[in-house]
Write a protein that holds these residues in place. Structure first.
Motif, PDB file in Angstrom:
ATOM      1  N   ALA A  58      26.777 -41.145  11.149  1.00  0.00           N
ATOM      2  CA  ALA A  58      26.439 -39.874  10.494  1.00  0.00           C
ATOM      3  C   ALA A  58      26.882 -38.688  11.361  1.00  0.00           C
ATOM      4  CB  ALA A  58      24.940 -39.812  10.217  1.00  0.00           C
ATOM      5  N   LEU A  59      26.663 -38.795  12.662  1.00  0.00           N
ATOM      6  CA  LEU A  59      27.117 -37.738  13.566  1.00  0.00           C
ATOM      7  C   LEU A  59      28.633 -37.583  13.482  1.00  0.00           C
ATOM      8  CD1 LEU A  59      24.875 -38.590  16.632  1.00  0.00           C
ATOM      9  CD2 LEU A  59      24.800 -36.463  15.304  1.00  0.00           C
ATOM     10  N   HIS A  60      29.332 -38.707  13.458  1.00  0.00           N
ATOM     11  CA  HIS A  60      30.797 -38.680  13.367  1.00  0.00           C
ATOM     12  C   HIS A  60      31.246 -38.009  12.079  1.00  0.00           C
ATOM     13  CE1 HIS A  60      34.885 -40.394  12.859  1.00  0.00           C
ATOM     14  NE2 HIS A  60      34.931 -40.106  14.147  1.00  0.00           N
ATOM     15  N   ARG A  61      30.612 -38.360  10.965  1.00  0.00           N
ATOM     16  CA  ARG A  61      30.957 -37.722   9.685  1.00  0.00           C
ATOM     17  C   ARG A  61      30.709 -36.211   9.734  1.00  0.00           C
ATOM     18  NH1 ARG A  61      28.394 -42.324   7.739  1.00  0.00           N
ATOM     19  NH2 ARG A  61      26.497 -41.142   7.289  1.00  0.00           N
ATOM     20  N   GLY A  62      29.732 -35.802  10.531  1.00  0.00           N
ATOM     21  CA  GLY A  62      29.425 -34.386  10.674  1.00  0.00           C
ATOM     22  C   GLY A  62      30.287 -33.659  11.693  1.00  0.00           C
ATOM     23  N   GLY A  63      31.237 -34.372  12.317  1.00  0.00           N
ATOM     24  CA  GLY A  63      32.172 -33.734  13.235  1.00  0.00           C
ATOM     25  C   GLY A  63      31.827 -33.871  14.705  1.00  0.00           C
ATOM     26  N   ILE A  64      30.726 -34.535  15.031  1.00  0.00           N
ATOM     27  CA  ILE A  64      30.355 -34.750  16.428  1.00  0.00           C
ATOM     28  C   ILE A  64      31.067 -36.010  16.900  1.00  0.00           C
ATOM     29  CG2 ILE A  64      28.463 -35.147  18.052  1.00  0.00           C
ATOM     30  CD1 ILE A  64      28.340 -32.402  16.695  1.00  0.00           C
ATOM     31  N   ARG A  65      31.882 -35.884  17.938  1.00  0.00           N
ATOM     32  CA  ARG A  65      32.716 -36.999  18.380  1.00  0.00           C
ATOM     33  C   ARG A  65      32.227 -37.685  19.650  1.00  0.00           C
ATOM     34  NH1 ARG A  65      33.927 -36.728  13.803  1.00  0.00           N
ATOM     35  NH2 ARG A  65      35.933 -36.115  12.963  1.00  0.00           N
ATOM     36  N   SER A  67      23.181 -43.800  12.797  1.00  0.00           N
ATOM     37  CA  SER A  67      23.039 -42.432  13.319  1.00  0.00           C
ATOM     38  C   SER A  67      24.351 -41.929  13.906  1.00  0.00           C
ATOM     39  CB  SER A  67      21.950 -42.393  14.396  1.00  0.00           C
ATOM     40  OG  SER A  67      20.698 -42.712  13.853  1.00  0.00           O
TER      41      SER A  67
END
Length: 83
Positions: free
Chosen positions: A56-63, A53
């Motif tokens: 996936a967040l990281h790939r979506g730009g959430i750091r 999870s």
């Protein structure tokens, strides 16, 4: 509550910083979180799914994200993500 910053008062959750947040100071991290406008809370049934999870967040730009200590193996997940 929009724009309100709350400080955690219990050790039940641990915020996990990944990617570009490494090496940043407290003010830079706060600015990054405020710019994004969201801190996802990850609560899954296993450390492995928490890791997936967060990735996936990281790939979506959430750091920045939080993994709750109710996740079995949460410490393992945090250690793996920190690497």
């Amino acid at each position: 509550m929009t724009g309100e910053i709350r400080k955690a008062t219990t050790p039940k959750t641990v915020a996990s910083s990944i990617g570009s947040l490494k090496g940043m100071n407290k003010q830079q991290i706060l600015s990054s979180i405020l710019e994004i406008g969201v801190v996802p809370v990850v609560r899954t049934s296993s450390a492995e799914s928490a890791i997936r999870s967060i990735e996936a967040l990281h790939r979506g730009g959430i750091r920045s994200a939080e993994i709750t200590m109710t996740v079995p193996g949460a410490i393992h997940a945090l250690e793996k993500i920190a690497d």
